[in-house]
Write an enzyme that holds these catalytic residues in place. Structure first.
Site, mmCIF file in Angstrom:
data_model
loop_
_atom_site.group_PDB
_atom_site.id
_atom_site.type_symbol
_atom_site.label_atom_id
_atom_site.label_comp_id
_atom_site.label_asym_id
_atom_site.label_seq_id
_atom_site.Cartn_x
_atom_site.Cartn_y
_atom_site.Cartn_z
ATOM 1 N N ASP A 77 88.440 -0.100 114.640
ATOM 2 C CA ASP A 77 89.231 -0.297 115.833
ATOM 3 C C ASP A 77 89.813 1.148 116.028
ATOM 4 O O ASP A 77 89.944 2.025 115.416
ATOM 5 C CB ASP A 77 90.229 -1.379 115.574
ATOM 6 C CG ASP A 77 91.124 -0.889 114.452
ATOM 7 O OD1 ASP A 77 90.904 -0.330 113.387
ATOM 8 O OD2 ASP A 77 92.464 -1.119 114.675
ATOM 9 N N GLU A 144 93.068 -2.140 111.892
ATOM 10 C CA GLU A 144 94.028 -0.865 111.254
ATOM 11 C C GLU A 144 95.149 -0.542 112.149
ATOM 12 O O GLU A 144 96.254 -0.143 111.701
ATOM 13 C CB GLU A 144 92.890 0.234 110.748
ATOM 14 C CG GLU A 144 93.702 1.248 109.798
ATOM 15 C CD GLU A 144 94.561 2.319 110.570
ATOM 16 O OE1 GLU A 144 95.350 3.064 109.964
ATOM 17 O OE2 GLU A 144 94.447 2.686 111.450
#
Length: 489
Positions: A77, A144
């Site tokens: 991400d 994350e």
């Protein structure tokens, strides 16, 4: 492709592919599926869980087959940030890449080098046939940037590796060996609106701040647009009567907010006083932050008069929180020079349909300080009868005095450059803490190339640094034949 002439070709090929796939935190299915298909096309063993974490396994090359498995890790991400006046849809549009000398950036948006570079390194390693390496597990995690949710939910029994190389560092020549833990929290104010009885409305926009990563850049003492807006509105409250119709600032809790706005209503007769306060506060902010944020600007525009405004009680409580809640560095280390121990980032202020929400990121290398700051925020919420919610928590990564992996990377760096790398602990959070806690005896380090202004639309990285870091990683993997002979000191 824009990056087809850059070296190493395979790394930049996969990085450009990633910039064409949506991968904002919480929207990683497509990029996760891309990695799974990549593995299947190359007959590599692949595991994908329900949270879209991916593990791709590749056997060691000739002469390296029986060495311990090495985990190469990054996250899929990215933080999707853009300026308020930038029209761009991260869910549907590919990033617009720009090469300027040695730097790669995107046009008006974040670049996603954090942590797309790590994913590109991993895919390039898996795709190569001429690079000596031990058995590999390339681990690509999700979410994350919003509390390391993917890493926290991963079944770590799927991993067989003994050594763990995280590629989420943003300064070349550094080996990270410890990081902060943290949690996310919010204060929710119940939305109460009343009929607007004022004659005029203005939108106040604070912009031009640098912002940045709320862990890596918190020590630079940059201005927080949400806090500045709180100060401005409080100053205005002492001069004239006004109501708030709308308010907002920041996009991500882990980014220092760069812009904030407030739409206020007031009597026509008080407009000159409003203009004077705005002008004065702009001068105050520019003076206070002339080094860290020299381009602070406050824009005042007349807008259509809204029908509803916040109640007096909501306005009072909101200004109380915006003005008085702590922000920025909370404690510094007494043992390590210039190391931030704990911090708080008031990252997001959002006006939703039924509530006004203030969202925070808390970080510390000392777990008790995380809870101390959390309790302070909760006390503020309790004092005014607001709702407090803790949304995510992730562990710190403690320094390991004995590390064969660290020793190998230090010696490799010395052989390549004639000097030792810088060994550092950082205030940002890394997934290393999650895996160190879950996998007993895991030996970890973190490294990466030079990446600048992460979590902001100015994000960019050094092309030459990406190349050098790639070469360093490959040389270290080549030297893994000697890993078990190191003493780990």
């Amino acid at each position: 492709m824009v990056l087809s002439n850059l070296e190493p070709k395979s790394v930049f090929y996969y990085f450009e592919k990633l910039t064409q796939i949506p991968r904002e935190s919480g929207n990683e299915k497509e990029v996760s599926d891309y990695c799974v298909n990549f593995a299947k096309e190359r007959n590599l063993s692949v595991y994908q869980d329900e949270y879209f974490n991916v593990i791709i396994r590749k056997p060691g090359t000739k002469g390296y087959e029986n060495l311990p498995t090495v985990i190469i890790q990054g996250h899929l991400d990215m933080v999707c940030e853009k300026n308020m006046d930038t029209e761009f849809d991260f869910d549907t549009e590919p990033l617009q890449l720009i090469i300027k000398d040695d730097l790669l950036m995107a046009n008006g948006t974040t670049l996603g080098a954090d942590n797309g570079v790590a994913v590109a390194y991993g895919l390039a390693l898996l795709d190569c046939n001429d690079i000596p390496h031990p058995p590999l597990e390339v681990l690509l995690t999700t979410d994350e940037e919003v509390g390391m949710k993917g890493a926290l939910k991963l079944d770590c029994k799927q991993l067989k590796g003994k050594y763990f190389i995280n590629l989420d560092t943003e300064e070349e020549g550094e080996l990270l060996v410890s990081c902060a833990g943290g949690l996310k929290a919010s204060i929710n104010l119940q939305k109460e609106v009343i009929d607007n009885k004022d004659e005029a409305a203005f939108k106040i926009l604070i912009k031009g701040l640098k912002g940045g990563h709320s862990g890596m850049e918190i020590d630079k003492h940059r201005a927080n647009s949400n806090k500045l807006m709180g100060r401005l509105l409080n100053e205005l409250n002492d001069v004239i009567e006004y109501a708030i119709a709308d308010i907002g600032g920041g996009l991500k809790d882990n980014a220092i907010p760069r812009e904030a706005f407030a739409t206020i209503t007031l009597a026509e007769s008080t407009i000159p006083a409003l203009e004077k306060v705005v002008k004065n506060m702009e001068a105050v902010f520019r003076n206070e932050f002339k080094t860290s944020d020299p381009d602070i600007e406050i824009v005042l525009d007349k807008v259509e008069n809204p029908h509803k405004v916040f109640s007096y009680n909501l306005k009072k409580n909101l200004l109380f929180l915006m003005l008085t809640l702590p922000d920025g560095i909370q404690t510094m280390s007494a043992d390590i020079k210039d190391l931030v121990v704990s911090s708080l980032n008031f990252g997001v202020l959002v006006n939703e349909e039924d509530k006004v929400k203030l969202i925070f990121a808390i970080r510390s290398s000392v777990k008790s300080k995380i809870y101390d700051i959390r309790n302070q925020i909760k006390a503020f919420a309790d004092f005014i009868g607001a709702e407090f919610i803790q949304t995510a928590e992730y562990p710190e990564w403690e320094y390991n005095k004995e590390s064969k992996l660290r020793d190998l990377f230090i010696r490799t760096y010395e052989e390549m450059y004639g000097k030792k790398p810088l060994i550092k602990a950082i205030h940002a959070g890394l997934e290393c803490g999650v895996f160190a806690e879950q996998i007993e005896g895991l030996d970890l380090i973190s490294l990466g190339p030079d990446i600048f202004d992460v979590h902001t639309p100015k994000e960019n990285f050094s092309i030459s640094s990406v190349k050098r870091t790639w070469e360093y990683l490959l040389e270290a993997l080549k030297n893994f034949k000697d890993i078990e002979t190191f003493d780990g000191q």
